[in-house]
Write an enzyme that holds these catalytic residues in place. Structure first.
Site, mmCIF file in Angstrom:
data_model
loop_
_atom_site.group_PDB
_atom_site.id
_atom_site.type_symbol
_atom_site.label_atom_id
_atom_site.label_comp_id
_atom_site.label_asym_id
_atom_site.label_seq_id
_atom_site.Cartn_x
_atom_site.Cartn_y
_atom_site.Cartn_z
ATOM 1 N N THR A 406 0.753 -1.223 0.000
ATOM 2 C CA THR A 406 0.000 0.000 0.000
ATOM 3 C C THR A 406 0.800 1.299 0.000
ATOM 4 O O THR A 406 1.936 1.346 0.419
ATOM 5 C CB THR A 406 -0.962 0.028 1.213
ATOM 6 O OG1 THR A 406 -1.589 -1.225 1.300
ATOM 7 C CG2 THR A 406 -2.002 1.078 1.126
ATOM 8 N N THR A 424 -3.423 0.341 -3.367
ATOM 9 C CA THR A 424 -2.605 -0.837 -3.106
ATOM 10 C C THR A 424 -2.665 -1.852 -4.248
ATOM 11 O O THR A 424 -3.603 -1.842 -5.049
ATOM 12 C CB THR A 424 -3.082 -1.520 -1.802
ATOM 13 O OG1 THR A 424 -2.161 -2.553 -1.451
ATOM 14 C CG2 THR A 424 -4.456 -2.133 -1.942
ATOM 15 N N SER A 476 -10.838 -4.546 4.145
ATOM 16 C CA SER A 476 -9.585 -3.793 4.066
ATOM 17 C C SER A 476 -9.293 -3.067 5.372
ATOM 18 O O SER A 476 -10.202 -2.770 6.147
ATOM 19 C CB SER A 476 -9.691 -2.766 2.933
ATOM 20 O OG SER A 476 -8.690 -1.781 3.056
#
Ligand SMILES: *[C@@H]1O[C@H](CO)[C@@H](O)[C@H](O)[C@H]1NC(C)=O
Ligand SMILES: *[C@@H]1O[C@H](CO)[C@@H](O)[C@H](O)[C@H]1NC(C)=O
Length: 619
Positions: A406, A424, A476
């Site tokens: 990321t 990412t 996430s």
């Protein structure tokens, strides 16, 4: 190309841990100067825009800039400067974001790229409206819950690990709404970097050597990052000619080139011949989700961030609400505050893994609990100032997703529009495959789903809310946020580093906005991390690329040990970028005639994390 209707379906249309090496930042400036057209201020001083053949000593910096105009804090100096030059040309924060994100995908390809996806939060100064753009990768239509049951490795490595990429679609969607500069123009700096060649930074060099096996195994990666038979080193020049051509086609033809055109077809062909299941229909059907940002009111601030499938803002809200309820003036202060933070974090990780994609699972109770101050009160009663507990105490039901990688950047433009974006390809270099026909690196976002057959090291079962479904988005940890106080922009913050993102962002937030540390100290201050399982506090103990050493104080280590925490030294963790606005002497007090709102403009301070050797830029 012109702007297109929002209605057309598709046309709506990267943790890196290890680093070490010797390097002279001045070389960086030389490269930056020849790769961009215009410079605002760069770190630590003002550069003459025309001094293309040299750089000045005073441009070396400690990673902080101030400006009354506009700032960018990215995790690479070149990308910050590219963003600042877009702002100088009158661009909206979203215009700068397009250029910065594309730059990041070129110079830090292990972390992000147009083969990946992410989240963007945009606050419009004039309307105070804050929107959340979700362009996370999505499971292909042919994906299924048990697709990895015969070979779990394919969830992580290779083309079958790829989710439908969202970055270009997301940038385009935001640009359609806010962009002022031509789409095509915003691609030029990244195209130049990738076609003319860019210098491999120490951080990328470390990532290349740390992932050398992955690079050497894949012909596409090898061709770009190990052209002479071994991975490129710091200071060597890197080219990705095919990516340059792909970016040119998308600059010219818009996202259609990728999602419904020649670039997409070449990419899909490479993905399928590598064993992937993505189709052109998946590409055509990809949709960016645009919603109002999640709003959290705590500790005297309004924090705006992403809704699920990101667990970032909800996780941050839960921890801050827990700390906010302490009766003493400042529950987050000192070594005791750190202990409480760690305890809150453990409860949060246990709880957040019940989240998933809200389009597929009902997570309304988990969501409202995590945002609720009264739920935080209940949790706080289970936290004790004198002790910590074994993992079971925090009622973990499901194993954590070990997301990675990321890149994060923050932007504030001259109008005080603010933008926070995290993007990412998941693991470093994604699935370890680079499409040779397009130069695009394949993400391995499918690794962020839970699968029934996966036995995790913590021996907990996988979380059913995060099982694979066609067209679903995986959970996430990304936490891009914008911070508002009294209806004025106070800051922009976010971070990279998978599971470490939420703790890193919370610590930086507390350091500056609650504990009053200066922005640079707030970023540099040593952090701690906890994953709930194993029941270990990881404390930072590492030396940055610039030679600075970051390590938790002995006093704090001792304080935590006395409460029963098991400690482990860690040379790594999250990376964070921060912008703040100081309003004590605003230069402008602009009154919006239609809603009588005032927009104050104060001093902007931007900081990039030395952990990734980033530098901010301003104009
Ligand atoms: C912590 O304090 C509580 C009371 O607040 C007490 O009951 C408990 O025994 C203490 N635990 C330890 C390990 O000292
Ligand atoms: C910190 O890290 C270094 C290695 O970089 C190691 O030698 C040292 O023992 C560590 N210190 C502590 C207190 O863990």
């Amino acid at each position: 190309m012109g702007k297109q209707s929002l209605e057309t379906p598709f046309l709506n249309p990267a943790e890196d841990t290890k680093t070490r090496s010797k390097w002279r930042p001045t070389i960086w400036f030389f490269i930056s100067l020849i790769s961009i057209t215009f410079l605002c201020y760069t770190v630590g001083g003002k550069l003459s825009p025309l001094s293309l053949n040299g750089w000045k000593e005073e441009t070396q910096s400690d990673g902080i800039v101030e400006s009354l105009e506009a700032v960018v804090a990215a995790d690479d100096a070149r990308c910050s400067e590219i963003g600042a030059s877009v702002l100088k040309d009158g661009g909206h924060a979203v215009d700068a974001a397009v250029a910065v994100a594309l730059c990041g995908g070129v110079v830090n390809p292990m972390a992000s790229g147009i083969g990946g996806g992410g989240f963007m939060v945009v606050r419009s100064a004039d309307t105070s409206q804050t929107q959340a753009f979700d362009f996370r990768e999505t499971a292909p239509a042919a994906a299924s819950q048990n697709m990895y049951q015969n070979n779990l490795d394919e969830k992580y490595n290779g083309a079958l690990a790829m989710g439908v990429p969202g970055e270009i679609a997301g940038l385009y969607e935001a640009w359609l709404k806010y962009g002022r500069r031509p789409w095509k123009e915003l691609f030029q700096p990244a195209i130049r970097l990738v076609k003319d060649g860019f210098l491999v930074a120490p951080y990328l060099a470390n990532s290349l050597s740390g992932n050398a096996d992955t690079i050497m195994k894949d012909p596409g990666l090898r061709h770009v990052y190990a052209p002479n038979g071994k991975v490129l080193q710091a200071g060597e020049t890197c080219y990705n000619h095919q990516l340059g051509l792909s970016l040119e086609a998308i600059a010219e033809g818009g996202p259609e080139a990728l999602y419904n055109g020649a670039i997409g077809e070449k990419l899909i062909s490479d993905v399928q011949s590598g064993g992937g299941i993505l189709t052109m229909d998946d590409m055509r059907n990809y949709k960016v989700k645009v919603t109002d940002a999640v709003e959290v009111n705590t500790m005297g601030f309004t924090i705006l961030g992403m809704p699920p499938p990101s667990s970032g803002t909800l996780g941050l809200a839960m921890v801050l609400n827990i700390l906010n309820g302490y009766e003493d003036t400042n529950g987050a202060k000192g070594a005791l505050g750190l202990h409480r933070f760690i305890e809150a974090l453990k409860h949060m990780f246990s709880y957040r893994i019940n989240l998933g994609d809200p389009d597929f699972v009902d997570i309304s109770k988990t969501t409202s609990d995590m945002l609720s101050p009264s739920f935080a009160d209940k949790i706080r009663k289970r936290i004790f100032d004198n002790t910590t507990f074994p993992s079971e105490y925090y009622l973990p039901r499901w194993s954590q997703i070990q997301d990675h990688g990321t890149s994060h950047f923050c932007i504030v433009d001259a109008d005080r529009n603010a933008l926070s974006m995290t993007t990412t390809v998941n693991y470093p270099f994604g699935g370890g495959v680079l499409s040779q026909a397009t130069g695009i690196l394949l993400n391995n976002e499918m690794a962020d789903f839970s699968v029934p057959t996966e036995v995790s090291p913590d021996s907990l079962p996988p979380s059913p809310t995060n099982f694979i479904r066609p067209n679903k988005r995986p959970l996430s940890s990304m936490t891009p946020i914008i911070i508002v106080k009294d209806d004025q922009l106070a800051g922009v913050l976010g971070g990279s580093g998978g599971l470490y993102i939420i703790p890193a962002v919370i610590q930086v937030f507390l350091n500056h906005f609650v504990l009053g540390m200066e922005p640079l100290d707030a970023i540099q201050s040593p952090r701690v991390y906890h994953k709930l399982m194993p029941n270990v506090v990881y404390y930072e103990n590492w030396t940055m690329i610039d030679g600075d050493h970051i390590e938790l104080s002995n006093y704090r280590k001792k304080f935590l040990k006395e409460r029963g925490h098991q400690l482990e030294s860690k040379a790594g963790g999250g990376v964070s970028q921060l912008i703040i606005q100081t309003l004590n002497k605003p230069i402008e007090n602009r009154k919006m005639s239609y809603n009588h709102k005032q927009v104050l403009k104060g001093m902007l301070t931007a900081v990039s994390d030395p952990r990734k050797d980033g530098k901010p830029a301003a104009c």
